[in-house]
Design a protein around this motif. Structure first.
Motif, PDB file in Angstrom:
ATOM      1  N   ASN A  99      18.624 -48.123  17.103  1.00  0.00           N
ATOM      2  CA  ASN A  99      19.442 -47.121  16.671  1.00  0.00           C
ATOM      3  C   ASN A  99      19.481 -47.236  15.049  1.00  0.00           C
ATOM      4  O   ASN A  99      19.310 -48.507  14.370  1.00  0.00           O
ATOM      5  CB  ASN A  99      20.790 -47.489  17.168  1.00  0.00           C
ATOM      6  N   CYS A 100      19.628 -46.236  14.250  1.00  0.00           N
ATOM      7  CA  CYS A 100      19.656 -46.368  12.728  1.00  0.00           C
ATOM      8  C   CYS A 100      20.617 -45.056  12.485  1.00  0.00           C
ATOM      9  O   CYS A 100      20.288 -43.862  12.320  1.00  0.00           O
ATOM     10  CB  CYS A 100      18.257 -45.936  12.488  1.00  0.00           C
ATOM     11  N   ALA A 101      21.943 -45.520  11.907  1.00  0.00           N
ATOM     12  CA  ALA A 101      22.620 -44.491  11.506  1.00  0.00           C
ATOM     13  C   ALA A 101      23.637 -44.841  10.271  1.00  0.00           C
ATOM     14  O   ALA A 101      23.575 -46.008  10.182  1.00  0.00           O
ATOM     15  CB  ALA A 101      23.703 -44.311  12.737  1.00  0.00           C
TER      16      ALA A 101
ATOM     17  N   TYR B 185      27.295 -44.616   8.426  1.00  0.00           N
ATOM     18  CA  TYR B 185      28.948 -44.710   8.856  1.00  0.00           C
ATOM     19  C   TYR B 185      29.568 -44.626   7.330  1.00  0.00           C
ATOM     20  O   TYR B 185      29.161 -45.209   6.352  1.00  0.00           O
ATOM     21  CB  TYR B 185      29.298 -45.701   9.385  1.00  0.00           C
TER      22      TYR B 185
ATOM     23  N   LYS C  96      30.690 -42.192  12.369  1.00  0.00           N
ATOM     24  CA  LYS C  96      29.381 -42.065  12.203  1.00  0.00           C
ATOM     25  C   LYS C  96      29.153 -40.650  11.728  1.00  0.00           C
ATOM     26  O   LYS C  96      29.506 -39.619  12.013  1.00  0.00           O
ATOM     27  CB  LYS C  96      28.760 -42.199  13.613  1.00  0.00           C
TER      28      LYS C  96
ATOM     29  N   ASP D  82      22.626 -39.880  12.238  1.00  0.00           N
ATOM     30  CA  ASP D  82      21.399 -40.558  12.324  1.00  0.00           C
ATOM     31  C   ASP D  82      20.094 -40.487  11.612  1.00  0.00           C
ATOM     32  O   ASP D  82      19.874 -39.367  11.214  1.00  0.00           O
ATOM     33  CB  ASP D  82      20.715 -40.390  13.978  1.00  0.00           C
TER      34      ASP D  82
ATOM     35  N   THR E  15      24.504 -51.605  22.861  1.00  0.00           N
ATOM     36  CA  THR E  15      24.927 -50.182  22.666  1.00  0.00           C
ATOM     37  C   THR E  15      26.395 -50.080  23.062  1.00  0.00           C
ATOM     38  O   THR E  15      27.109 -49.448  22.497  1.00  0.00           O
ATOM     39  CB  THR E  15      24.223 -49.420  23.834  1.00  0.00           C
TER      40      THR E  15
ATOM     41  N   ARG F  46      28.406 -51.046  20.086  1.00  0.00           N
ATOM     42  CA  ARG F  46      28.278 -49.757  18.960  1.00  0.00           C
ATOM     43  C   ARG F  46      29.305 -48.606  19.555  1.00  0.00           C
ATOM     44  O   ARG F  46      30.182 -48.352  18.726  1.00  0.00           O
ATOM     45  CB  ARG F  46      27.022 -49.271  18.963  1.00  0.00           C
TER      46      ARG F  46
END
Length: 324
Positions: A6-8, A10, A15, A18, A121, A124
């Motif tokens: 994952n790469c996001a 915030y 969030k 992505d 996960t 997150r």
């Protein structure tokens, strides 16, 4: 499993979007946002791209790529590098260890997993469900994952305690054996590995709580006290279990020694009993012409009866003394 989990980006606890690795530098221009990247056993190419985006130190990136590092916390330039050991119990009560590496900077956190480790996960998801806490930034993300890692040790140490109870039952309720000694040794080895993995948590949490680390907000630092308490508790459980295991090992050796002594006494008692007819038979088997009662009609039955009586008396005395 893909390398980039994952790469996001915030902002204010929510969030935003992505993003790809090539877009990270654009997000970092906004100080109100932070980037959270999750990697699983990334290749050297992926780590190099991440290094270029965040300006990570070469030594830290090298450690994250090779893995097999001891738990530690170090400052490299403008980022904080943390290595933690993860643990989980698999089939046949076998413990598997993994590693998680953290790169924490002004407005980013990179999490790199290696080996046996449960995916983050759920962590997150929980963080995203608590925007008021996630708004504290990458420091809270670090706390959430560390707390998840420490909590994974509790079911492991509980199973180790159950294994200790099973060994104690074998030691005190069954016949002591070499197999039990081997099980004790294996359990001691597992406990030592767990202690080596969890003990550094105490020092790392101490440093995160007490030192002024600009990447960890003051509002987040108190949360690491909770991890510190959990690590202390696990460490105490491991120490107590090791102490009881040492006692069980000593008891097993003592019971084995007692069992061997009982066997030796039984052998000695039977040897003493059989020595009587052996001695009589040897005495009368020397074929001398002049011997006591040799020509007497009742000589043979009297000697046999006397021998049996002596054997019975010896058996009674040995039985009474507990040798038989």
């Amino acid at each position: 499993m893909k390398e980039i989990v994952n790469c996001a980006a915030y902002s204010v606890g929510h969030k935003r979007v992505d993003i790809g690795l090539d877009k990270i530098h654009e997000v970092l221009k906004d100080p109100s946002q932070f980037v959270w990247i999750g990697l699983y056993e990334p290749s050297e190419e992926i780590l190099e791209r991440v290094q270029n985006e965040f300006g990570l130190h070469d030594l830290a990136v090298e450690d994250a790529h090779r893995a097999h590092q001891r738990p530690k916390m170090e400052l490299y330039g403008d980022s904080l590098f943390i290595v933690l050991r993860t643990v989980q119990m698999v089939r046949d009560c076998h413990i598997q260890f993994g590693e998680t590496h953290f790169f924490v900077g002004t407005n980013f956190i990179v999490v790199v997993r290696h080996g046996s480790s449960v995916a983050y996960t759920d962590v997150r998801t929980r963080c995203e469900a608590m925007p008021e806490l996630l708004s504290k930034g990458q420091g809270f993300v670090l706390y959430a994952i560390m707390d998840f890692i420490v909590d994974m040790y509790f079911p492991v140490v509980e199973q180790l305690e159950d294994a200790l109870e099973a060994i104690e039952d074998k030691v005190f309720k069954e016949n002591p054996s070499r197999e039990t000694t081997e099980q004790i040794y294996q359990l001691k080895k597992d406990l030592l590995e767990v202690k080596r993995a969890v003990s550094p948590f105490i020092d790392i949490c101490n440093r995160l709580m007490r030192f002024d680390i600009k990447y960890i907000s003051p509002e987040t630092q108190p949360y690491f006290r909770d991890i510190y308490d959990h690590a202390l508790r696990i460490n105490e459980i491991v120490d107590n279990t090791r102490e009881l295991l040492n006692t069980a090992l000593d008891a097993n050796f003592s019971l084995i020694s007692i069992s061997q002594n009982d066997t030796s006494r039984k052998i000695a008692a039977w040897a003493a009993i059989f020595a009587v007819p052996t001695m009589v038979a040897g005495y009368y088997g020397m074929n001398f012409r002049v011997m006591p009662e040799l020509q007497w009609t009742y000589g043979y039955p009297v000697v046999v009866a006397a021998t049996l009586c002596i054997c019975c008396i010896l058996y009674y005395l040995f039985r009474r003394s507990g040798w038989l």
